[in-house]
Design an enzyme around this catalytic site. Sequence first.
Site, mmCIF file in Angstrom:
data_model
loop_
_atom_site.group_PDB
_atom_site.id
_atom_site.type_symbol
_atom_site.label_atom_id
_atom_site.label_comp_id
_atom_site.label_asym_id
_atom_site.label_seq_id
_atom_site.Cartn_x
_atom_site.Cartn_y
_atom_site.Cartn_z
ATOM 1 N N LYS A 81 0.842 -1.193 0.000
ATOM 2 C CA LYS A 81 0.000 0.000 0.000
ATOM 3 C C LYS A 81 0.880 1.248 0.000
ATOM 4 O O LYS A 81 1.919 1.281 0.665
ATOM 5 C CB LYS A 81 -0.912 -0.003 1.231
ATOM 6 C CG LYS A 81 -2.019 -1.045 1.171
ATOM 7 C CD LYS A 81 -2.937 -0.948 2.368
ATOM 8 C CE LYS A 81 -4.105 -1.919 2.271
ATOM 9 N NZ LYS A 81 -5.004 -1.827 3.443
ATOM 10 N N HIS B 182 -8.291 -13.434 2.858
ATOM 11 C CA HIS B 182 -7.886 -12.604 3.992
ATOM 12 C C HIS B 182 -7.756 -13.430 5.265
ATOM 13 O O HIS B 182 -6.892 -13.160 6.113
ATOM 14 C CB HIS B 182 -8.889 -11.471 4.203
ATOM 15 C CG HIS B 182 -8.364 -10.370 5.062
ATOM 16 N ND1 HIS B 182 -7.247 -9.633 4.729
ATOM 17 C CD2 HIS B 182 -8.778 -9.893 6.262
ATOM 18 C CE1 HIS B 182 -6.996 -8.739 5.676
ATOM 19 N NE2 HIS B 182 -7.918 -8.869 6.622
ATOM 20 N N ARG C 160 -4.444 -15.011 5.347
ATOM 21 C CA ARG C 160 -3.466 -14.029 5.826
ATOM 22 C C ARG C 160 -3.517 -13.938 7.347
ATOM 23 O O ARG C 160 -2.475 -13.908 8.012
ATOM 24 C CB ARG C 160 -3.759 -12.676 5.179
ATOM 25 C CG ARG C 160 -2.891 -11.510 5.642
ATOM 26 C CD ARG C 160 -3.192 -10.297 4.752
ATOM 27 N NE ARG C 160 -2.898 -9.023 5.370
ATOM 28 C CZ ARG C 160 -1.717 -8.410 5.306
ATOM 29 N NH1 ARG C 160 -0.714 -8.993 4.680
ATOM 30 N NH2 ARG C 160 -1.534 -7.230 5.874
ATOM 31 N N TYR D 200 -2.756 -9.634 16.977
ATOM 32 C CA TYR D 200 -2.238 -11.001 17.056
ATOM 33 C C TYR D 200 -1.521 -11.287 18.362
ATOM 34 O O TYR D 200 -0.888 -12.335 18.518
ATOM 35 C CB TYR D 200 -1.315 -11.263 15.867
ATOM 36 C CG TYR D 200 -2.020 -11.048 14.554
ATOM 37 C CD1 TYR D 200 -1.709 -9.967 13.748
ATOM 38 C CD2 TYR D 200 -3.034 -11.909 14.138
ATOM 39 C CE1 TYR D 200 -2.381 -9.745 12.558
ATOM 40 C CE2 TYR D 200 -3.718 -11.692 12.948
ATOM 41 C CZ TYR D 200 -3.391 -10.618 12.170
ATOM 42 O OH TYR D 200 -4.068 -10.399 10.990
#
Length: 364
Positions: free
Chosen positions: A228, A304, A307, A339
């Site tokens: 990005k 996703h 991921r 996470y």
Amino acid sequence: MDDARKQHLLDRIDEKTDELPWYVREYVDKKMRTMSPRSLLNYCHDYLIFFNWMLAEGLYKGKCEDIPLDGLEKLTPQQIENFLSYLQFRLNNDRFTINRKLSSLKSLFNYLQNVAETQDLKPYLVRNVMAKISFNKIKEDQETVAQKMAGKILWKDEYEQFRQFVAEDYCQTVKNDKKLLNFHQQNAERDTAIVSLILGSGLRLSEVVGLDLSDVDFKKRMVRVMRKGNKEQYVYFSEQAGLDLEDYLQVRTEKYHLPVSNKALFVSASMGPKETTRRLSPRAIENLVKKYATAFGKPALSVHKLRHSFATRYQAENNDIPKLRRQLGHSSIQTTMIYTHLSNEELKRAVDNMDDHFDEPDNQ
């Protein structure tokens, strides 16, 4: 994994399979192409525990390697439940470990019933007792809550199970549909490489789609991606992802009839009167993951979520948020902090789980 380490694991597998029945050795040999040596060695440990338990219970009189196929066919659900109780109360295995060992056995028995055939085209096993046995239901704890927070993701042995399902086992679910079967056989290497790469790197969908052949560095095990903000970055991928990518590249040109000018890493099957082959689109990748996820029994799994699966596993095994942040390409560390949901006890279990996959048995 270096060659010496890999050879050591293969030698250990040979030692273990010499103690097991011939049909187990055949199964392990078949899995050599699609499973890592470390995972296969772990399977061999599980099988030795099971067959030695059969001998201890008097279910066969003789040597472990001589237990015949009909000895498996005569097993009852109650006897398997007794084996699971043996794992829990005699070997002190927790429910996660018991489920892992049960998964190993289910995979073997499924091969004997649905894949392997005798010379007269009969299955090795007609009756599969393992199909009647359910996995332990894990009481909802912090790990389960975290799973709900992150969505329906893959946990523990499910990483390899899902990858293996895409690579090989899916064909069993469509074996009666010639069109779907042929389509899977055409794209199995490609689809496995895509799933394995995401699970082994945490790449975004757009990053996977944009990869060219020249972006892959097998020596360093890195891919060049545009993140990005149009930022160029080199991202590591796992050893298994590298192996699956190599398998795909060996068949890429021939299977998809590609001109030299096509530099896209992942391509679609030829379409239209001119049989045009093009870069695989984001929607196509989303659809193929959805197809396999549904057949695998986790319909909520998406690109996703793959991921998320990588990130959850990485954090559990390494506990290094800064490195994970860079791997995922997060601009803010707060995004990566999701996470950190494992408690100290669960971190200990994650470390123990890594030891579970080491090349020496744990006497369980």
